[in-house]
Scaffold this motif. Structure first.
Motif, PDB file in Angstrom:
ATOM      1  N   ARG A  64       0.891  -1.053  -0.066  1.00 12.17           N
ATOM      2  CA  ARG A  64       0.060  -0.047   0.140  1.00 12.17           C
ATOM      3  C   ARG A  64       1.057   1.140   0.087  1.00 12.17           C
ATOM      4  N   PRO A  65       0.433   2.158  -0.639  1.00 17.91           N
ATOM      5  CA  PRO A  65       1.106   3.475  -0.443  1.00 17.91           C
ATOM      6  C   PRO A  65       1.539   4.034   0.994  1.00 17.91           C
ATOM      7  N   GLY A  66       2.878   4.158   1.259  1.00 14.81           N
ATOM      8  CA  GLY A  66       3.383   4.744   2.439  1.00 14.81           C
ATOM      9  C   GLY A  66       3.482   3.574   3.475  1.00 14.81           C
ATOM     10  N   ALA A  67       3.301   2.303   3.042  1.00 10.36           N
ATOM     11  CA  ALA A  67       3.938   1.140   3.740  1.00 10.36           C
ATOM     12  C   ALA A  67       5.301   1.041   4.284  1.00 10.36           C
ATOM     13  N   ALA A  68       6.251   1.543   3.071  1.00  5.25           N
ATOM     14  CA  ALA A  68       7.546   1.660   3.004  1.00  5.25           C
ATOM     15  C   ALA A  68       8.270   0.109   3.604  1.00  5.25           C
ATOM     16  N   LEU A  69       7.849  -0.747   3.019  1.00  3.44           N
ATOM     17  CA  LEU A  69       8.121  -2.408   3.435  1.00  3.44           C
ATOM     18  C   LEU A  69       9.448  -2.570   3.045  1.00  3.44           C
ATOM     19  N   GLU A  70      10.156  -1.740   1.990  1.00  2.00           N
ATOM     20  CA  GLU A  70      11.622  -1.916   1.785  1.00  2.00           C
ATOM     21  C   GLU A  70      12.524  -2.085   3.192  1.00  2.00           C
ATOM     22  N   SER A  71      12.204  -1.273   4.199  1.00  2.00           N
ATOM     23  CA  SER A  71      12.952  -1.255   5.525  1.00  2.00           C
ATOM     24  C   SER A  71      12.907  -2.662   5.989  1.00  2.00           C
ATOM     25  N   ARG A  72      12.042  -3.446   5.831  1.00  2.00           N
ATOM     26  CA  ARG A  72      11.865  -4.788   6.218  1.00  2.00           C
ATOM     27  C   ARG A  72      12.192  -6.088   5.277  1.00  2.00           C
ATOM     28  N   GLU A  73      13.027  -5.528   4.322  1.00  2.00           N
ATOM     29  CA  GLU A  73      13.441  -6.588   3.292  1.00  2.00           C
ATOM     30  C   GLU A  73      14.355  -7.795   3.978  1.00  2.00           C
ATOM     31  N   THR A  74      14.987  -7.373   4.920  1.00  2.00           N
ATOM     32  CA  THR A  74      15.860  -8.467   5.470  1.00  2.00           C
ATOM     33  C   THR A  74      14.945  -9.497   6.658  1.00  2.00           C
ATOM     34  N   ASP A  75      13.784  -9.103   7.081  1.00  2.00           N
ATOM     35  CA  ASP A  75      12.948  -9.797   7.692  1.00  2.00           C
ATOM     36  C   ASP A  75      12.021 -10.689   6.802  1.00  2.00           C
ATOM     37  N   ILE A  76      11.741 -10.154   5.636  1.00  2.38           N
ATOM     38  CA  ILE A  76      11.005 -10.890   4.538  1.00  2.38           C
ATOM     39  C   ILE A  76      11.912 -11.937   3.924  1.00  2.38           C
ATOM     40  N   GLU A 102      12.481 -25.599   2.600  1.00  3.08           N
ATOM     41  CA  GLU A 102      13.537 -26.405   3.088  1.00  3.08           C
ATOM     42  C   GLU A 102      14.445 -26.580   1.873  1.00  3.08           C
ATOM     43  N   GLY A 103      15.748 -26.612   2.411  1.00 10.69           N
ATOM     44  CA  GLY A 103      16.785 -26.491   1.385  1.00 10.69           C
ATOM     45  C   GLY A 103      17.309 -25.173   0.928  1.00 10.69           C
ATOM     46  N   LEU A 104      16.609 -24.266   1.435  1.00 14.90           N
ATOM     47  CA  LEU A 104      17.175 -22.677   1.229  1.00 14.90           C
ATOM     48  C   LEU A 104      17.974 -22.336   2.282  1.00 14.90           C
ATOM     49  N   ARG A 105      18.985 -22.577   2.391  1.00 16.79           N
ATOM     50  CA  ARG A 105      20.143 -21.988   3.389  1.00 16.79           C
ATOM     51  C   ARG A 105      20.922 -20.821   3.306  1.00 16.79           C
ATOM     52  N   ASP A 106      20.848 -20.302   2.027  1.00 17.90           N
ATOM     53  CA  ASP A 106      21.635 -19.028   1.989  1.00 17.90           C
ATOM     54  C   ASP A 106      20.497 -17.857   1.465  1.00 17.90           C
ATOM     55  N   ILE A 107      20.595 -16.803   2.782  1.00 16.97           N
ATOM     56  CA  ILE A 107      19.564 -15.849   2.459  1.00 16.97           C
ATOM     57  C   ILE A 107      19.908 -14.676   1.481  1.00 16.97           C
ATOM     58  N   ASN A 108      21.241 -14.990   0.750  1.00 19.95           N
ATOM     59  CA  ASN A 108      21.569 -14.142  -0.297  1.00 19.95           C
ATOM     60  C   ASN A 108      20.905 -14.722  -1.655  1.00 19.95           C
ATOM     61  N   ARG A 109      20.237 -15.958  -1.655  1.00 19.30           N
ATOM     62  CA  ARG A 109      19.577 -16.789  -2.461  1.00 19.30           C
ATOM     63  C   ARG A 109      18.019 -16.222  -2.675  1.00 19.30           C
ATOM     64  N   VAL A 110      17.676 -15.175  -1.842  1.00 19.44           N
ATOM     65  CA  VAL A 110      16.397 -14.746  -2.051  1.00 19.44           C
ATOM     66  C   VAL A 110      16.322 -13.480  -2.401  1.00 19.44           C
ATOM     67  N   THR A 111      15.537 -12.970  -3.464  1.00 15.50           N
ATOM     68  CA  THR A 111      15.434 -11.658  -4.005  1.00 15.50           C
ATOM     69  C   THR A 111      14.197 -11.347  -3.627  1.00 15.50           C
ATOM     70  N   VAL A 112      14.052  -9.834  -3.251  1.00 15.61           N
ATOM     71  CA  VAL A 112      12.588  -9.407  -3.110  1.00 15.61           C
ATOM     72  C   VAL A 112      12.601  -8.188  -3.736  1.00 15.61           C
ATOM     73  N   LYS A 113      11.426  -7.848  -4.546  1.00 14.84           N
ATOM     74  CA  LYS A 113      11.380  -6.831  -5.085  1.00 14.84           C
ATOM     75  C   LYS A 113       9.839  -5.938  -4.778  1.00 14.84           C
ATOM     76  N   PHE A 114       9.888  -4.673  -4.472  1.00 16.99           N
ATOM     77  CA  PHE A 114       8.765  -4.001  -4.097  1.00 16.99           C
ATOM     78  C   PHE A 114       8.070  -3.191  -4.946  1.00 16.99           C
TER      79      PHE A 114
END
Length: 237
Positions: free
Chosen positions: A156-168, A177-189
């Motif tokens: 939503r407008p104003g949610a600013a979820l980019e600041s929670r990218e690490t949490d996501i 299961e089998g996803l061990r490297d957090i750097n193998r996750v990409t998030v687009k907002f």
């Protein structure tokens, strides 16, 4: 006699003025119908929720002249939400025997739905999509390759979820299961907002839909992008 005639004239005038009710959706669960009605009422759009005869489904109706505005509000809110499937839905206890490829595809789909459902609970999330890539298993491999995931967040407008990218990323990593490297996750907002009402009405009259993406707030360096949605032609579905 005169009063009856006046009521008839008033009824005709009401229809001509757009007071006639038109169903926006007619195959909703009660939870979906409640969410749709609440969003419309919050936007000052009068909406009725009624049970569909001989079923456990519900319909939501608005005045005919309010359809473009109502659809714009619902599109901006990501409503009605699609029903997400759980692992139990995808893998019922009874059923025919599937091939290993089919079982793998169903497992990946169910897993993505489970993670998507979790992300949808975060405040400010309008919609989410999770795409998972699981490497082929090799029992002889001492260092199996990590799985990977691609996540799209519509906020939503104003949610600013980019600041929670690490949490996501942590939620996704821990949930697969089998996803061990957090750097193998990409998030687009992406930010979803309501298109100008005049444009929405004109587009709805043509019976179409459109979307475009541009940097939120006009800042080309922002990680969140803005999605502009016109009204869709799915009235009555």
């Amino acid at each position: 006699m005169r009063s009856a005639r006046m009521l008839w004239v008033a009824g005709v005038a009401c229809v001509l003025a757009g007071c006639a009710r038109t169903p926006l959706y007619s195959a909703l669960t009660e939870v979906q119908a409640n969410e749709v009605q609440a969003a419309l009422l919050s936007a000052q759009i009068d909406a009725d929720k009624n049970p569909v005869p001989k079923s456990d489904l519900w319909s939501v109706s608005v005045a005919h002249d309010k359809i473009p505005q109502a659809m714009a509000v619902l599109n901006a809110s990501g409503l009605p939400r699609l029903r997400l499937h759980t692992l139990g839905d995808v893998f019922p206890k009874e059923g025919f025997v599937s091939s290993p490829l089919e079982e793998r595809a169903r497992y990946v789909f169910a897993l993505s739905q489970e993670v998507q459902h979790t992300l949808m609970q975060l405040d400010g999330v309008v919609d989410a999509r999770v795409h998972i890539a699981l490497p082929d298993r090799n029992l002889l491999d001492d260092k199996p390759q990590s799985a990977s995931a691609s996540v799209v967040i519509i906020e939503r407008p104003g949610a600013a979820l980019e600041s929670r990218e690490t949490d996501i990323k942590a939620i996704v990593t821990d949930g697969i299961e089998g996803l061990r490297d957090i750097n193998r996750v990409t998030v687009k907002f992406f930010v979803r907002r309501m298109q100008g009402m005049e444009e929405g009405v004109a587009h709805a009259d043509r019976g179409g839909s459109a979307s475009m993406a541009r940097p939120a707030g006009g800042n080309a360096g922002s990680s969140a992008r803005e999605l502009v949605f016109a009204n869709t032609a799915s009235v009555g579905q």
